[in-house]
Design a protein around this motif. Structure first.
Motif, PDB file in Angstrom:
ATOM      1  N   THR A  49      16.852   5.013  -3.949  1.00 16.60           N
ATOM      2  CA  THR A  49      16.435   5.842  -2.839  1.00 16.60           C
ATOM      3  C   THR A  49      14.898   6.229  -3.345  1.00 16.60           C
ATOM      4  OG1 THR A  49      17.031   7.708  -3.780  1.00 16.60           O
ATOM      5  CG2 THR A  49      18.475   6.934  -2.076  1.00 16.60           C
ATOM      6  N   TRP A  50      14.121   6.430  -2.420  1.00 12.68           N
ATOM      7  CA  TRP A  50      12.709   6.544  -2.523  1.00 12.68           C
ATOM      8  C   TRP A  50      12.255   7.266  -1.436  1.00 12.68           C
ATOM      9  CZ3 TRP A  50      14.920   1.801  -2.321  1.00 12.68           C
ATOM     10  CH2 TRP A  50      14.887   1.138  -1.159  1.00 12.68           C
ATOM     11  N   ALA A  51      10.836   7.858  -1.495  1.00 13.75           N
ATOM     12  CA  ALA A  51      10.159   8.453  -0.265  1.00 13.75           C
ATOM     13  C   ALA A  51       9.931   7.373   0.776  1.00 13.75           C
ATOM     14  CB  ALA A  51       8.983   9.187  -0.987  1.00 13.75           C
ATOM     15  N   PRO A  52      10.336   7.878   1.920  1.00 14.15           N
ATOM     16  CA  PRO A  52      10.139   7.160   3.067  1.00 14.15           C
ATOM     17  C   PRO A  52       8.763   6.378   3.210  1.00 14.15           C
ATOM     18  CG  PRO A  52      11.379   9.039   3.722  1.00 14.15           C
ATOM     19  CD  PRO A  52      10.791   9.142   2.287  1.00 14.15           C
ATOM     20  N   GLU A  53       7.726   7.206   2.846  1.00 13.02           N
ATOM     21  CA  GLU A  53       6.381   6.611   2.952  1.00 13.02           C
ATOM     22  C   GLU A  53       6.041   5.233   1.823  1.00 13.02           C
ATOM     23  OE1 GLU A  53       5.928  10.393   0.495  1.00 13.02           O
ATOM     24  OE2 GLU A  53       6.977   9.822   1.925  1.00 13.02           O
ATOM     25  N   LEU A  54       7.074   5.146   0.916  1.00 14.64           N
ATOM     26  CA  LEU A  54       6.867   4.397  -0.156  1.00 14.64           C
ATOM     27  C   LEU A  54       7.566   2.805   0.246  1.00 14.64           C
ATOM     28  CD1 LEU A  54       7.292   6.214  -3.605  1.00 14.64           C
ATOM     29  CD2 LEU A  54       5.121   5.491  -2.218  1.00 14.64           C
ATOM     30  N   ASN A  55       8.369   3.014   1.409  1.00 14.83           N
ATOM     31  CA  ASN A  55       9.207   1.881   2.025  1.00 14.83           C
ATOM     32  C   ASN A  55       8.600   0.506   1.700  1.00 14.83           C
ATOM     33  OD1 ASN A  55      11.989   1.172   2.612  1.00 14.83           O
ATOM     34  ND2 ASN A  55      10.785   0.299   4.573  1.00 14.83           N
ATOM     35  N   ASP A  56       7.313   0.373   2.338  1.00 21.56           N
ATOM     36  CA  ASP A  56       6.693  -1.093   2.483  1.00 21.56           C
ATOM     37  C   ASP A  56       6.327  -1.500   0.988  1.00 21.56           C
ATOM     38  OD1 ASP A  56       7.008  -0.997   5.113  1.00 21.56           O
ATOM     39  OD2 ASP A  56       4.650  -0.507   5.424  1.00 21.56           O
ATOM     40  N   HIS A  57       5.855  -0.532   0.136  1.00 20.47           N
ATOM     41  CA  HIS A  57       5.518  -0.707  -1.211  1.00 20.47           C
ATOM     42  C   HIS A  57       6.777  -1.332  -2.082  1.00 20.47           C
ATOM     43  CE1 HIS A  57       3.553  -0.796  -4.981  1.00 20.47           C
ATOM     44  NE2 HIS A  57       4.566   0.109  -5.568  1.00 20.47           N
ATOM     45  N   VAL A  58       7.782  -0.441  -1.627  1.00 20.50           N
ATOM     46  CA  VAL A  58       9.073  -0.664  -2.603  1.00 20.50           C
ATOM     47  C   VAL A  58       9.527  -2.214  -2.255  1.00 20.50           C
ATOM     48  CG1 VAL A  58      11.447  -0.104  -2.760  1.00 20.50           C
ATOM     49  CG2 VAL A  58       9.542   1.592  -3.020  1.00 20.50           C
ATOM     50  N   LYS A  59       9.564  -2.368  -0.787  1.00 12.36           N
ATOM     51  CA  LYS A  59      10.235  -3.751  -0.304  1.00 12.36           C
ATOM     52  C   LYS A  59       9.259  -4.945  -0.899  1.00 12.36           C
ATOM     53  CE  LYS A  59      11.831  -6.225   3.190  1.00 12.36           C
ATOM     54  NZ  LYS A  59      12.411  -6.152   4.917  1.00 12.36           N
ATOM     55  N   ARG A  60       8.021  -4.999  -0.856  1.00 15.23           N
ATOM     56  CA  ARG A  60       7.090  -5.733  -1.392  1.00 15.23           C
ATOM     57  C   ARG A  60       7.518  -5.991  -3.112  1.00 15.23           C
ATOM     58  NH1 ARG A  60       3.527  -3.581   1.775  1.00 15.23           N
ATOM     59  NH2 ARG A  60       2.459  -2.548   0.058  1.00 15.23           N
ATOM     60  N   THR A  61       7.573  -4.882  -3.721  1.00 14.40           N
ATOM     61  CA  THR A  61       7.889  -4.958  -5.098  1.00 14.40           C
ATOM     62  C   THR A  61       9.329  -5.569  -5.285  1.00 14.40           C
ATOM     63  OG1 THR A  61       6.505  -2.925  -5.435  1.00 14.40           O
ATOM     64  CG2 THR A  61       7.946  -3.511  -7.251  1.00 14.40           C
ATOM     65  N   PHE A  62      10.215  -5.127  -4.665  1.00 14.26           N
ATOM     66  CA  PHE A  62      11.473  -5.719  -4.840  1.00 14.26           C
ATOM     67  C   PHE A  62      11.427  -7.187  -4.459  1.00 14.26           C
ATOM     68  CE2 PHE A  62      15.325  -7.580  -2.518  1.00 14.26           C
ATOM     69  CZ  PHE A  62      16.220  -7.161  -3.379  1.00 14.26           C
ATOM     70  N   GLU A  63      10.833  -7.584  -3.766  1.00 12.75           N
ATOM     71  CA  GLU A  63      10.566  -9.325  -3.162  1.00 12.75           C
ATOM     72  C   GLU A  63       9.992  -9.928  -4.288  1.00 12.75           C
ATOM     73  OE1 GLU A  63       9.019  -8.988   0.557  1.00 12.75           O
ATOM     74  OE2 GLU A  63      10.836  -9.239   1.609  1.00 12.75           O
TER      75      GLU A  63
END
Length: 107
Positions: A49-63
């Motif tokens: 889990t992470w703060a919703p506002e970090l979703n795009d950043h987390v997804k790019r980092t995951f990829e």
């Protein structure tokens, strides 16, 4: 659980999404179909889990992390392990990987 990518748990989750669901001889992330990419992202989301506002950043980092692991794994089998099958890899996928390597002199 909250995951940061420098966190061992997050790294293990990324790794398990690769090793647990490697069903084709993909050499790199660009070869993975969108449905499989989405499936793996959803697996990661269920475990971290992470703060919703970090979703795009987390997804790019995951990829990026996932792509790095995929590339490194293919390179390891092809070069460092001289084609030896990883114990978690399905036999058919390993055979396909060896076929890709035999037919691709640039890898």
């Amino acid at each position: 659980m909250v995951c940061m990518f420098d966190d061992k748990t997050a790294r293990n989750v990324v790794s398990s999404t690769l090793t647990g669901h490697y069903r084709s001889a993909w050499r790199n992330y660009g070869e993975v179909d969108q449905g499989t990419k989405d499936y793996r992202w959803n697996l990661f989301c269920k475990q971290c889990t992470w703060a919703p506002e970090l979703n795009d950043h987390v997804k790019r980092t995951f990829e990026v992390k996932f792509a790095d692991q995929m590339r490194d794994m293919f390179h390891a089998v092809a070069h460092r392990m001289n084609g030896k099958k990883l114990k978690w890899m399905i036999e058919e996928v390993h055979k396909d990987m060896m076929d890709v390597l035999a037919n691709n002199d640039t890898y």
